[in-house]
Design a protein around this motif. Structure first.
Motif, PDB file in Angstrom:
ATOM      1  N   PRO A 164      53.361 -10.141   0.561  1.00 48.61           N
ATOM      2  CA  PRO A 164      54.826  -9.815   0.615  1.00 48.61           C
ATOM      3  C   PRO A 164      55.547 -10.763   1.540  1.00 48.61           C
ATOM      4  CG  PRO A 164      53.681  -7.924   0.409  1.00 48.61           C
ATOM      5  CD  PRO A 164      52.769  -9.025   0.909  1.00 48.61           C
ATOM      6  N   VAL A 165      55.400 -10.996   2.777  1.00 47.28           N
ATOM      7  CA  VAL A 165      56.199 -11.642   3.871  1.00 47.28           C
ATOM      8  C   VAL A 165      55.493 -12.779   4.607  1.00 47.28           C
ATOM      9  CG1 VAL A 165      57.428  -9.258   4.005  1.00 47.28           C
ATOM     10  CG2 VAL A 165      55.639  -9.837   5.736  1.00 47.28           C
ATOM     11  N   ALA A 166      54.463 -12.771   4.502  1.00 45.55           N
ATOM     12  CA  ALA A 166      53.546 -14.099   5.415  1.00 45.55           C
ATOM     13  C   ALA A 166      53.207 -15.177   4.909  1.00 45.55           C
ATOM     14  CB  ALA A 166      52.436 -13.254   6.016  1.00 45.55           C
ATOM     15  N   MET A 167      53.991 -15.336   3.588  1.00 50.61           N
ATOM     16  CA  MET A 167      53.440 -16.548   2.706  1.00 50.61           C
ATOM     17  C   MET A 167      53.759 -17.762   3.502  1.00 50.61           C
ATOM     18  SD  MET A 167      52.123 -15.791  -0.028  1.00 50.61           S
ATOM     19  CE  MET A 167      52.420 -16.552  -1.699  1.00 50.61           C
ATOM     20  N   ALA A 168      54.914 -17.940   4.095  1.00 51.37           N
ATOM     21  CA  ALA A 168      55.449 -19.179   4.773  1.00 51.37           C
ATOM     22  C   ALA A 168      54.469 -19.340   6.119  1.00 51.37           C
ATOM     23  CB  ALA A 168      56.841 -19.146   5.221  1.00 51.37           C
ATOM     24  N   GLU A 169      54.478 -18.229   6.846  1.00 51.24           N
ATOM     25  CA  GLU A 169      53.395 -18.506   8.247  1.00 51.24           C
ATOM     26  C   GLU A 169      51.938 -18.698   7.728  1.00 51.24           C
ATOM     27  OE1 GLU A 169      52.797 -17.830  12.141  1.00 51.24           O
ATOM     28  OE2 GLU A 169      54.254 -18.778  11.215  1.00 51.24           O
ATOM     29  N   ALA A 170      51.587 -18.235   6.673  1.00 47.21           N
ATOM     30  CA  ALA A 170      50.182 -18.481   6.237  1.00 47.21           C
ATOM     31  C   ALA A 170      49.991 -19.953   5.993  1.00 47.21           C
ATOM     32  CB  ALA A 170      49.761 -17.660   5.101  1.00 47.21           C
ATOM     33  N   GLN A 171      51.019 -20.488   5.363  1.00 48.09           N
ATOM     34  CA  GLN A 171      50.986 -22.168   5.073  1.00 48.09           C
ATOM     35  C   GLN A 171      50.919 -22.841   6.139  1.00 48.09           C
ATOM     36  OE1 GLN A 171      53.289 -23.551   1.617  1.00 48.09           O
ATOM     37  NE2 GLN A 171      53.968 -21.528   1.334  1.00 48.09           N
ATOM     38  N   ARG A 172      51.661 -22.404   7.064  1.00 52.23           N
ATOM     39  CA  ARG A 172      51.699 -23.157   8.529  1.00 52.23           C
ATOM     40  C   ARG A 172      50.502 -22.914   9.338  1.00 52.23           C
ATOM     41  NH1 ARG A 172      52.357 -22.450  13.718  1.00 52.23           N
ATOM     42  NH2 ARG A 172      52.237 -20.239  13.836  1.00 52.23           N
ATOM     43  N   VAL A 173      49.930 -21.610   9.375  1.00 51.32           N
ATOM     44  CA  VAL A 173      48.693 -21.566  10.053  1.00 51.32           C
ATOM     45  C   VAL A 173      47.406 -22.175   9.472  1.00 51.32           C
ATOM     46  CG1 VAL A 173      49.487 -19.744  11.512  1.00 51.32           C
ATOM     47  CG2 VAL A 173      48.042 -19.296   9.438  1.00 51.32           C
ATOM     48  N   LEU A 174      47.197 -22.179   7.956  1.00 50.21           N
ATOM     49  CA  LEU A 174      46.247 -22.789   7.392  1.00 50.21           C
ATOM     50  C   LEU A 174      46.168 -24.100   7.538  1.00 50.21           C
ATOM     51  CD1 LEU A 174      46.196 -20.196   4.158  1.00 50.21           C
ATOM     52  CD2 LEU A 174      44.722 -20.069   6.477  1.00 50.21           C
ATOM     53  N   GLN A 175      47.339 -24.746   7.650  1.00 55.74           N
ATOM     54  CA  GLN A 175      47.352 -26.269   8.118  1.00 55.74           C
ATOM     55  C   GLN A 175      46.314 -26.441   9.310  1.00 55.74           C
ATOM     56  OE1 GLN A 175      48.600 -28.917   6.351  1.00 55.74           O
ATOM     57  NE2 GLN A 175      49.837 -27.537   4.804  1.00 55.74           N
ATOM     58  N   LEU A 176      46.165 -25.507  10.366  1.00 55.95           N
ATOM     59  CA  LEU A 176      45.473 -25.826  11.448  1.00 55.95           C
ATOM     60  C   LEU A 176      44.110 -25.532  11.311  1.00 55.95           C
ATOM     61  CD1 LEU A 176      47.889 -24.124  13.813  1.00 55.95           C
ATOM     62  CD2 LEU A 176      47.817 -26.365  13.211  1.00 55.95           C
ATOM     63  N   ASP A 177      43.653 -24.645  10.298  1.00 55.64           N
ATOM     64  CA  ASP A 177      42.221 -23.988   9.860  1.00 55.64           C
ATOM     65  C   ASP A 177      41.626 -24.750   9.085  1.00 55.64           C
ATOM     66  OD1 ASP A 177      43.217 -22.003  11.691  1.00 55.64           O
ATOM     67  OD2 ASP A 177      43.206 -20.386  10.017  1.00 55.64           O
ATOM     68  N   LEU A 178      42.174 -25.404   8.130  1.00 56.38           N
ATOM     69  CA  LEU A 178      41.454 -26.035   6.969  1.00 56.38           C
ATOM     70  C   LEU A 178      41.363 -27.513   6.745  1.00 56.38           C
ATOM     71  CD1 LEU A 178      42.402 -23.058   4.492  1.00 56.38           C
ATOM     72  CD2 LEU A 178      40.407 -23.267   5.784  1.00 56.38           C
ATOM     73  N   THR A 179      40.613 -28.019   5.989  1.00 56.35           N
ATOM     74  CA  THR A 179      40.690 -29.450   5.762  1.00 56.35           C
ATOM     75  C   THR A 179      41.599 -29.773   4.608  1.00 56.35           C
ATOM     76  OG1 THR A 179      38.933 -29.197   3.982  1.00 56.35           O
ATOM     77  CG2 THR A 179      38.350 -29.646   6.362  1.00 56.35           C
ATOM     78  N   SER A 180      42.056 -30.893   4.194  1.00 56.13           N
ATOM     79  CA  SER A 180      43.013 -31.325   3.170  1.00 56.13           C
ATOM     80  C   SER A 180      42.573 -30.847   1.735  1.00 56.13           C
ATOM     81  CB  SER A 180      43.398 -32.641   3.360  1.00 56.13           C
ATOM     82  OG  SER A 180      44.062 -33.248   4.277  1.00 56.13           O
ATOM     83  N   ALA A 181      41.102 -31.164   1.758  1.00 57.27           N
ATOM     84  CA  ALA A 181      40.418 -30.684   0.464  1.00 57.27           C
ATOM     85  C   ALA A 181      40.640 -29.171   0.231  1.00 57.27           C
ATOM     86  CB  ALA A 181      39.205 -31.337   0.467  1.00 57.27           C
TER      87      ALA A 181
END
Length: 455
Positions: free
Chosen positions: A361-378
């Motif tokens: 409900p509220v964490a979509m933007a923050e999730a997109q930011r932090v997942l850039q740090l966790d995951l590969t481009s693929a």
């Protein structure tokens, strides 16, 4: 009363806004000019229910000011609250660089008596370091000014911080047994008097004990969570319903019901780093906190529990499988993704070739930011950010619930069955009853709840 708050993060902003709500003149300092600009334009850098309204109301009344001016901040309040971050250092200890920088800023500009209040979560002995940093700055200026350093740790729950601050169950304050400390006690007693009119909520103690109390409280709560999670994993093996066990155990008044819910692990900014910091303090004094080492190990393992259940059900190779994820924030009513269980789950699923549709409900933007740090481009390419919970379900092999948002508690189960390829739910927060799921024709995998598969 004039008060300065150094740091406009989670603790500082809530503290400053709520103290202004009580009629105090509050000056909030932060060196992040973008954050100050946002606050001065009416924005809020964090999601916290009720906070935006409190900030707006007190800014309009002239009781709440935001600035990057260190000198003005030092001159403003006789009470100087240090509420900056104390992130974990490489060895797990609390990084005090921001706390000591704040202390030096006060010492560089103060001219008269101040009470420096450590509001940040800091290890035992920090007050002495803060005192030394301020005194060193005074000595450099050949300036004489008396001051006292007190400890006033926060006990705020994200998602209920405003309510917690305005209706505290306890206020912990540590002061020195010196004339300056007694003066600090009088000022802090006056500041917190509105909270003690119904009954006395303040617990006075020495500074070191106050510093320790914060870590001890969070460590105890983390221990209860990991204890129940370990029992839940055993309950799955022996056919026991951990919810029935929780109610039976919690009915004992010596134990109580709080923080006994089994799930897929705790996260956030407090429990993980505070447990690590307390362990680090113990090692510094040649002592091992064996229970807390186990608490941390259990929690790290528990964050993989949903991934393991999915692998057991669908196989280790998840290529071609698609999953709907409900909930990304580490807990409801916040957008905080720090140490969130969803981050571990997503890494587990994507590394095995799955694709996912996620919704929060509220964490979509923050999730997109932090997942850039966790995951590969693929891996990032295999995440779809859904517009709503129903949208996330489309063509998924199963629904996975990670955060217990209220909006997920009473969904349309018929719609869920219709949207999913097959009626399978993995519930990391035990929101639903297994019997209800069985009757609805849904294959239900909870945490520590006996599995029933409909015919």
């Amino acid at each position: 009363m004039k008060i300065t708050i150094i740091g406009t993060g989670y603790v500082g902003l809530v503290t400053g806004a709520c103290l202004a709500e009580l009629g105090n003149d509050v000056f909030c300092l932060d060196l992040d000019a973008k954050k100050i600009d946002l606050l001065n334009s009416g924005g809020i850098p964090i999601h916290e229910p009720g906070l935006e309204e409190v900030v707006a109301r007190n800014r309009a009344a002239g009781r709440l000011t935001f600035s990057t001016d260190v000198e003005a901040a030092a001159h403003h309040g006789v009470l100087q609250f240090i509420a900056v971050g104390t992130p974990p250092d490489e060895d797990g200890s609390a990084d005090l660089q921001y706390v000591l920088a704040a202390a030096r800023g006060i010492g560089r500009h103060m001219k008269e008596y101040k009470v420096i209040v450590d509001k940040s979560t800091v290890p035992v002995g920090t007050a002495e370091k803060v005192r030394a940093a301020i005194q060193a700055e005074l000595d450099l200026r050949a300036t004489y000014a008396t001051f006292s350093v007190a400890s006033n740790p926060e006990f705020l729950k994200e998602g209920a911080a405003v309510e917690d601050f305005m209706r505290p169950d306890r206020i912990v304050i540590g002061v020195d047994a010196t004339p300056e400390g007694e003066r600090a006690r009088d000022l802090l007693r006056s500041l917190y008097a509105p909270f003690n009119r119904n009954r006395e909520r303040t617990y006075w103690m020495d500074v070191r004990s106050a510093e320790f109390t914060k870590y001890a409280a969070n460590a105890m709560l983390a221990t209860r969570i990991s204890f129940m999670n370990e029992l839940a994993n055993l309950a799955d093996k022996v056919g026991v319903d951990i919810e029935a066990v929780r109610r039976g155990v919690g009915s004992d008044p010596r134990i109580g019901y709080s923080f006994l819910y089994a799930g897929c692990g705790y996260g956030g900014s407090c429990f993980p780093k505070d447990v690590q910091a307390l362990e680090r303090t113990a090692r510094h004094h040649d002592q091992e906190l064996l229970i807390l080492r186990a608490v941390e190990a259990v929690n790290d393992r528990q964050k993989h529990i949903l991934g393991n259940k999915i692998v057991k059900r669908f196989g280790n190779d998840l290529a071609g499988r698609h999953f709907a994820i409900w909930g990304l924030a580490f807990k409801p009513n916040t957008d905080d993704m720090r140490e969130a269980s969803a981050r571990v789950l997503l890494a587990d699923l994507l590394s095995r070739g799955a694709t996912v549709a996620v919704y929060d409900p509220v964490a979509m933007a923050e999730a997109q930011r932090v997942l850039q740090l966790d995951l590969t481009s693929a891996q990032l390419a295999n995440i779809r950010y859904a517009e709503n919970p129903s949208d996330a379900l489309v063509d998924a092999d199963a629904l996975v619930i990670v955060t217990e948002w209220k909006a997920f508690r009473s969904p349309d189960f018929e719609l869920i069955k219709k949207r999913l390829k097959q009626p399978v739910i993995f519930d990391g927060r035990n929101l639903y009853e297994p019997d209800t799921m069985f009757d609805a024709g849904i294959e239900y995998h909870g945490i520590g709840r006996s599995l029933q598969v409909p015919a």
